[in-house]
Write a protein that holds these residues in place. Structure first.
Motif, PDB file in Angstrom:
ATOM      1  N   ALA A  63      92.767 -40.789  14.136  1.00  0.00           N
ATOM      2  CA  ALA A  63      91.093 -40.139  13.625  1.00  0.00           C
ATOM      3  C   ALA A  63      90.042 -40.678  14.149  1.00  0.00           C
ATOM      4  O   ALA A  63      89.334 -40.723  14.726  1.00  0.00           O
ATOM      5  CB  ALA A  63      91.154 -40.109  12.109  1.00  0.00           C
ATOM      6  N   SER A 221      85.539 -37.309   3.269  1.00  0.00           N
ATOM      7  CA  SER A 221      85.536 -37.091   4.246  1.00  0.00           C
ATOM      8  C   SER A 221      86.252 -36.773   5.942  1.00  0.00           C
ATOM      9  O   SER A 221      87.498 -36.748   5.394  1.00  0.00           O
ATOM     10  CB  SER A 221      84.212 -36.572   4.308  1.00  0.00           C
ATOM     11  OG  SER A 221      83.908 -38.557   5.029  1.00  0.00           O
ATOM     12  N   SER A 222      85.626 -37.906   6.503  1.00  0.00           N
ATOM     13  CA  SER A 222      86.338 -37.918   7.730  1.00  0.00           C
ATOM     14  C   SER A 222      85.429 -39.134   8.700  1.00  0.00           C
ATOM     15  O   SER A 222      85.051 -38.872   8.452  1.00  0.00           O
ATOM     16  CB  SER A 222      87.149 -37.150   8.756  1.00  0.00           C
ATOM     17  OG  SER A 222      84.970 -36.698   9.132  1.00  0.00           O
ATOM     18  N   SER A 224      85.426 -38.801  11.698  1.00  0.00           N
ATOM     19  CA  SER A 224      83.508 -38.699  12.190  1.00  0.00           C
ATOM     20  C   SER A 224      82.820 -38.128  11.960  1.00  0.00           C
ATOM     21  O   SER A 224      81.667 -38.378  12.302  1.00  0.00           O
ATOM     22  CB  SER A 224      84.134 -36.623  13.068  1.00  0.00           C
ATOM     23  OG  SER A 224      85.827 -37.435  14.075  1.00  0.00           O
TER      24      SER A 224
END
Length: 234
Positions: A63, A221-222, A224
């Motif tokens: 990730a 979320s992430s 990114s």
């Protein structure tokens, strides 16, 4: 802004959005491509302090690498284009575990510089501990050197960790060292922690408040999206 003054009649006429947003996509694309004047003597610098402890192996590291790829231009979305690394921007990546494992600084002039950063993030060599506050102290010493060399430079720190501090400096010692920094460094350099995995959100939020930054939570979320949100804060 003074409501007691009579507004100039000509200012009442509608002007559309031309004053604050280009009306042609090609203009916006050009602005994004040339964001930051490459001929400027002083450029902004972002120091990324990235957790490479053993708990980052596997999906979490994937990730992180995906997030950096997006910032390097792989994200084709409108927000991705706006938040990507820009030409003339100075970027430092610090990998840390129980100590600093590696450091790379580039000034972006083209794809080769972005590949150099990607290679730094892609390297193995995980640490067996998580020295969060030692890493942040290292980041401030890096920022202090940058400002000593060029007081007009804008420097900010991004701290990403997925665990709690279990090595190096305790938080109280980091605070003591931060207070001892020159005012020009202490007041101008803000930290933007990314809360990820099992990191202590309370401590990261306190560090952000102390340094004038803001914590971004990647749990919902992430990575990114978290990095893109931070890029919008600078």
């Amino acid at each position: 802004m003074n409501t007691t003054l009579t507004r100039e009649p000509r200012l009442r006429e509608p002007v559309g959005n031309a004053l604050f947003y280009p009306d042609r996509p090609v203009v916006l694309e050009t602005l994004l491509t040339d964001y930051g004047d490459p001929d400027r003597r002083t450029t902004s610098q972002v120091v990324f302090l990235l957790d490479f402890s053993g708990s980052m192996r596997g999906a979490r590291m994937a990730a992180l690498r995906e997030a950096f790829a997006g910032l390097s231009g792989a994200d084709p979305t409108a927000s991705g284009k706006f938040t990507r690394f820009h030409r003339s921007e100075r970027l430092t990546v610090v990998r840390f575990g129980g100590r600093v494992l590696g450091e790379k600084t580039v000034t972006v002039t083209g794809p080769k510089d972005l590949r150099a950063l990607a290679d730094t993030v892609a390297r193995g060599g995980y640490g067996d501990a998580t020295a969060v506050w030692s890493a942040l102290d290292h980041g401030y010493r890096t920022a202090a050197r940058a400002l000593a060399a060029d007081p007009d430079r804008s420097v900010s720190l991004v701290l990403m960790t997925d665990g709690e501090n279990n090595a190096g400096l305790p938080y109280a010692e980091f605070v003591r060292r931060h207070r001892a920094l020159p005012a020009a460094v202490r007041d101008a350099v803000h930290t933007y922690p990314v809360h990820f995995g099992d990191a202590d959100a309370g401590e990261l939020r306190r560090a952000a408040r102390r340094t004038g930054g803001r914590m971004v939570d990647a749990a919902g979320s992430s990575l990114s999206e978290a990095f893109k949100e931070i890029r919008g804060c600078h």
